[in-house]
Design a protein around this motif. Structure first.
Motif, PDB file in Angstrom:
ATOM      1  N   MET A   1      41.767 -11.806 -16.532  1.00 49.99           N
ATOM      2  CA  MET A   1      40.355 -12.120 -16.372  1.00 49.99           C
ATOM      3  C   MET A   1      39.885 -11.721 -14.978  1.00 49.99           C
ATOM      4  O   MET A   1      40.664 -11.730 -14.020  1.00 49.99           O
ATOM      5  N   THR A   2      38.632 -11.398 -14.863  1.00 51.40           N
ATOM      6  CA  THR A   2      38.064 -10.886 -13.623  1.00 51.40           C
ATOM      7  C   THR A   2      37.283 -11.972 -12.906  1.00 51.40           C
ATOM      8  O   THR A   2      36.543 -12.737 -13.519  1.00 51.40           O
ATOM      9  N   THR A   3      37.421 -12.028 -11.603  1.00 50.74           N
ATOM     10  CA  THR A   3      36.541 -12.871 -10.788  1.00 50.74           C
ATOM     11  C   THR A   3      35.498 -11.972 -10.137  1.00 50.74           C
ATOM     12  O   THR A   3      35.750 -10.797  -9.855  1.00 50.74           O
ATOM     13  N   TYR A   4      34.345 -12.540  -9.897  1.00 45.02           N
ATOM     14  CA  TYR A   4      33.239 -11.780  -9.298  1.00 45.02           C
ATOM     15  C   TYR A   4      32.886 -12.357  -7.929  1.00 45.02           C
ATOM     16  O   TYR A   4      33.005 -11.680  -6.928  1.00 45.02           O
ATOM     17  N   ALA A  34      29.372  -6.657  -0.014  1.00 44.47           N
ATOM     18  CA  ALA A  34      30.737  -6.825  -0.535  1.00 44.47           C
ATOM     19  C   ALA A  34      30.909  -8.106  -1.341  1.00 44.47           C
ATOM     20  O   ALA A  34      31.670  -8.124  -2.321  1.00 44.47           O
ATOM     21  N   HIS A  35      30.204  -9.170  -0.955  1.00 50.07           N
ATOM     22  CA  HIS A  35      30.503 -10.475  -1.540  1.00 50.07           C
ATOM     23  C   HIS A  35      29.388 -11.049  -2.414  1.00 50.07           C
ATOM     24  O   HIS A  35      29.607 -12.047  -3.106  1.00 50.07           O
ATOM     25  N   VAL A  36      28.210 -10.429  -2.390  1.00 52.76           N
ATOM     26  CA  VAL A  36      27.104 -10.924  -3.208  1.00 52.76           C
ATOM     27  C   VAL A  36      26.569  -9.829  -4.129  1.00 52.76           C
ATOM     28  O   VAL A  36      26.659  -9.919  -5.359  1.00 52.76           O
ATOM     29  N   ARG A  37      26.045  -8.766  -3.547  1.00 54.25           N
ATOM     30  CA  ARG A  37      25.336  -7.770  -4.356  1.00 54.25           C
ATOM     31  C   ARG A  37      26.255  -6.991  -5.288  1.00 54.25           C
ATOM     32  O   ARG A  37      25.989  -6.874  -6.490  1.00 54.25           O
ATOM     33  N   GLU A  38      27.343  -6.455  -4.754  1.00 51.52           N
ATOM     34  CA  GLU A  38      28.229  -5.649  -5.595  1.00 51.52           C
ATOM     35  C   GLU A  38      28.952  -6.480  -6.653  1.00 51.52           C
ATOM     36  O   GLU A  38      29.075  -6.040  -7.801  1.00 51.52           O
ATOM     37  N   PRO A  39      29.437  -7.693  -6.333  1.00 48.21           N
ATOM     38  CA  PRO A  39      30.016  -8.519  -7.402  1.00 48.21           C
ATOM     39  C   PRO A  39      29.010  -8.839  -8.505  1.00 48.21           C
ATOM     40  O   PRO A  39      29.376  -8.854  -9.686  1.00 48.21           O
ATOM     41  N   PHE A  40      27.746  -9.059  -8.119  1.00 50.80           N
ATOM     42  CA  PHE A  40      26.725  -9.342  -9.122  1.00 50.80           C
ATOM     43  C   PHE A  40      26.500  -8.118 -10.001  1.00 50.80           C
ATOM     44  O   PHE A  40      26.352  -8.223 -11.225  1.00 50.80           O
ATOM     45  N   ARG A  41      26.502  -6.933  -9.416  1.00 46.84           N
ATOM     46  CA  ARG A  41      26.330  -5.706 -10.195  1.00 46.84           C
ATOM     47  C   ARG A  41      27.501  -5.508 -11.159  1.00 46.84           C
ATOM     48  O   ARG A  41      27.313  -5.090 -12.305  1.00 46.84           O
ATOM     49  N   MET A 197      31.438 -20.462 -11.003  1.00 47.45           N
ATOM     50  CA  MET A 197      30.847 -19.188 -10.586  1.00 47.45           C
ATOM     51  C   MET A 197      31.874 -18.308  -9.876  1.00 47.45           C
ATOM     52  O   MET A 197      31.828 -17.085  -9.995  1.00 47.45           O
ATOM     53  N   ALA A 198      32.786 -18.924  -9.168  1.00 44.44           N
ATOM     54  CA  ALA A 198      33.797 -18.161  -8.436  1.00 44.44           C
ATOM     55  C   ALA A 198      35.106 -18.036  -9.212  1.00 44.44           C
ATOM     56  O   ALA A 198      36.074 -17.450  -8.709  1.00 44.44           O
ATOM     57  N   GLY A 199      35.140 -18.532 -10.427  1.00 40.68           N
ATOM     58  CA  GLY A 199      36.376 -18.547 -11.186  1.00 40.68           C
ATOM     59  C   GLY A 199      36.528 -17.373 -12.134  1.00 40.68           C
ATOM     60  O   GLY A 199      35.604 -16.573 -12.338  1.00 40.68           O
ATOM     61  N   PRO A 200      37.677 -17.269 -12.780  1.00 41.90           N
ATOM     62  CA  PRO A 200      37.997 -16.109 -13.620  1.00 41.90           C
ATOM     63  C   PRO A 200      37.362 -16.137 -15.010  1.00 41.90           C
ATOM     64  O   PRO A 200      37.427 -15.146 -15.724  1.00 41.90           O
ATOM     65  N   ARG A 201      36.729 -17.258 -15.402  1.00 40.90           N
ATOM     66  CA  ARG A 201      36.166 -17.354 -16.740  1.00 40.90           C
ATOM     67  C   ARG A 201      34.639 -17.234 -16.746  1.00 40.90           C
ATOM     68  O   ARG A 201      33.990 -17.531 -17.760  1.00 40.90           O
ATOM     69  N   LEU A 202      34.064 -16.792 -15.632  1.00 43.07           N
ATOM     70  CA  LEU A 202      32.606 -16.766 -15.540  1.00 43.07           C
ATOM     71  C   LEU A 202      31.975 -15.927 -16.644  1.00 43.07           C
ATOM     72  O   LEU A 202      31.010 -16.358 -17.291  1.00 43.07           O
TER      73      LEU A 202
END
Length: 228
Positions: A1-4, A34-41, A197-202
């Motif tokens: 699973m992916t975290t964002y 690195a920590h907000v915009r790209e993970p959201f994308r 929100m920071a976890g792998p099941r988001l």
């Protein structure tokens, strides 16, 4: 699973709330990217198949400009608060016709201690609002199923901001959902804790929210003669 998102995502937004200045933001723009915009994308890109599985007429668009992600810059032209940046990041999963007509959307909100997912239509213009109200009056059984089913209401709350003081004129006072007609916004929302929100099941959690709110969104689309 992916975290964002991660603790660093929340740390950046908390720091931005303390130092909401252009010089500070530009000095820390790499952290924002690195920590907000790209993970959201990345999240939007991964959610797109889940959106299409619920409705082929909605989009989760990761494009950096003109996509689902809202700008973090505030429009301060008519605001008393001249802070240049929002202290959260939001994105909307929009209807394919949303550029040409009023339409409901899903909304994702990242903010320390106040993350949430929402579905519905926010601040519609008066003619649009009247169409929705009239549709509710004309189709009360569908509204009961879409907005008041027990399982739905256990998980989601209907937004109660900016309610009219009294029901709008021209509608029957004894209508079963007369209090719902006082709404200025027809939205359903659910808070999400920071750990999720920071976890792998988001993604899986949000995909479930898309499915669970689909009848509510379908109803609003029907009210506005939109495909769902």
């Amino acid at each position: 699973m992916t975290t964002y998102f991660s603790d660093r995502s929340f740390r950046f937004l908390r720091a931005l709330a303390r130092r909401n200045e252009r010089a500070w933001f530009h000095a820390h723009k790499a952290d924002y990217e690195a920590h907000v915009r790209e993970p959201f994308r990345r999240l939007l890109s991964d959610l797109h198949p889940d959106v299409l599985a619920v409705s082929p007429h909605f989009r989760a668009d990761p494009k950096p400009v003109g996509g689902s992600l809202f700008r973090i810059h505030r429009d301060t032209r008519f605001a008393n608060d001249k802070s240049p940046y929002k202290t959260w990041q939001g994105a909307r999963l929009f209807h394919e016709r949303s550029r040409e007509t009023a339409a409901p959307s899903w909304y994702l909100h990242l903010e320390p201690g106040d993350c949430f997912v929402a579905a519905g239509i926010w601040h519609p213009e008066s003619p649009v609002l009247r169409r929705i109200r009239q549709f509710v009056v004309d189709n009360p059984a569908g509204w009961k199923t879409a907005a008041h089913a027990p399982a739905f209401r256990r998980r989601y709350r209907l937004g109660s901001q900016e309610m009219l003081v009294r029901p709008p004129r021209g509608f029957p006072a004894d209508f079963e959902f007369i209090e719902d007609l006082r709404r200025r916004n027809f939205i359903a929302l659910r808070s999400i804790d920071d750990a999720t929100m920071a976890g792998p099941r988001l993604r899986q959690v949000l995909a479930r929210d898309l499915r669970a709110t689909a009848p509510f969104m379908d109803y609003l689309c029907a009210a506005l003669d939109l495909e769902f």
